[in-house]
Structure formats: structure tokens, C-alpha cells
Design a protein around this motif. Structure first.
Motif, mmCIF file in Angstrom:
data_model
loop_
_atom_site.group_PDB
_atom_site.id
_atom_site.type_symbol
_atom_site.label_atom_id
_atom_site.label_comp_id
_atom_site.label_asym_id
_atom_site.label_seq_id
_atom_site.Cartn_x
_atom_site.Cartn_y
_atom_site.Cartn_z
ATOM 1 N N SER A 80 36.046 44.323 48.829
ATOM 2 C CA SER A 80 36.100 42.876 48.982
ATOM 3 C C SER A 80 34.882 42.253 48.326
ATOM 4 N N ARG A 125 48.090 50.741 37.803
ATOM 5 C CA ARG A 125 46.839 50.119 38.228
ATOM 6 C C ARG A 125 46.779 50.128 39.748
ATOM 7 N N ARG A 126 45.720 50.676 40.241
ATOM 8 C CA ARG A 126 45.555 50.772 41.685
ATOM 9 C C ARG A 126 44.623 49.669 42.152
ATOM 10 N N LYS A 127 44.980 49.099 43.264
ATOM 11 C CA LYS A 127 44.157 48.041 43.832
ATOM 12 C C LYS A 127 42.966 48.664 44.540
ATOM 13 N N VAL A 128 41.816 48.087 44.287
ATOM 14 C CA VAL A 128 40.594 48.577 44.916
ATOM 15 C C VAL A 128 40.411 47.829 46.223
ATOM 16 N N LEU A 129 40.076 48.522 47.255
ATOM 17 C CA LEU A 129 39.937 47.916 48.568
ATOM 18 C C LEU A 129 38.525 47.380 48.801
#
Length: 91
Positions: free
Chosen positions: A85, A79-83
Motif C-alpha cells: 500500500s 501481471r501480479r498485483k503487489v499487496l
């Protein structure tokens, strides 16, 4: 030449029903049949076989080989963190 030797050893080691089952397996899964043949030839060379292997004996050997060569499938989620906000609401 090597194929002739293999066939001769397998003919001496397997009875007719077991040989037929092994040839059917070779049509569907040639790599598994080759592994079983190698196992049988190795057992025959070391004198571990007493008499001919029946069809039931071949089934047991197939189960052993299947357990040894069984591939474990694993699924790994990355799972990749989405940047992005949540504070910056774009309308």
C-alpha cells in the motif's frame, strides 16, 4: 526394410536435384524432411503425382508443409498485483 521401401519410392518420385535438396534438408531439419517424405509417399500411393517431382516442385511442397506445421508463438504477460500500500510510507 521400411527405409528401403521409402528410399525406393522417393527415388521413383523425385528427380536428382530434388532428391539432393531433400537430403540436405534432412541434415538440417530431419523432422521437416520426414514430413515432406511422408507427404510425397502418400501422394505417390494415391496416384496424385504426374511424373517426377522437380526441385521447384519440391520447394512448393516444402512451403505447403511449412505453412501447415508453422507454430504460432504467443507471449502472455501475467501481471501480479503487489499487496504493498502507498498509504503506509516506511522511512
Amino acid at each position: 526394410r521400411e527405409a528401403e521401401i521409402r528410399n525406393t519410392i522417393l527415388a521413383q518420385v523425385l528427380d536428382q536435384a530434388a532428391r539432393a535438396r531433400l537430403s540436405n534438408l534432412a541434415l538440417v531439419k530431419p523432422d521437416k524432411a520426414k514430413a515432406v517424405e511422408n507427404y510425397l509417399i502418400q501422394m505417390a500411393r494415391f496416384g496424385q503425382l504426374a511424373g517426377k517431382v522437380s526441385e521447384q516442385g519440391l520447394i512448393e511442397i516444402l512451403e505447403k508443409v511449412s505453412q501447415q506445421t508453422e507454430k504460432k508463438t504467443t507471449v502472455k504477460f501475467n501481471r501480479r498485483k503487489v499487496l504493498d500500500s502507498d498509504e503506509d510510507d516506511d522511512y
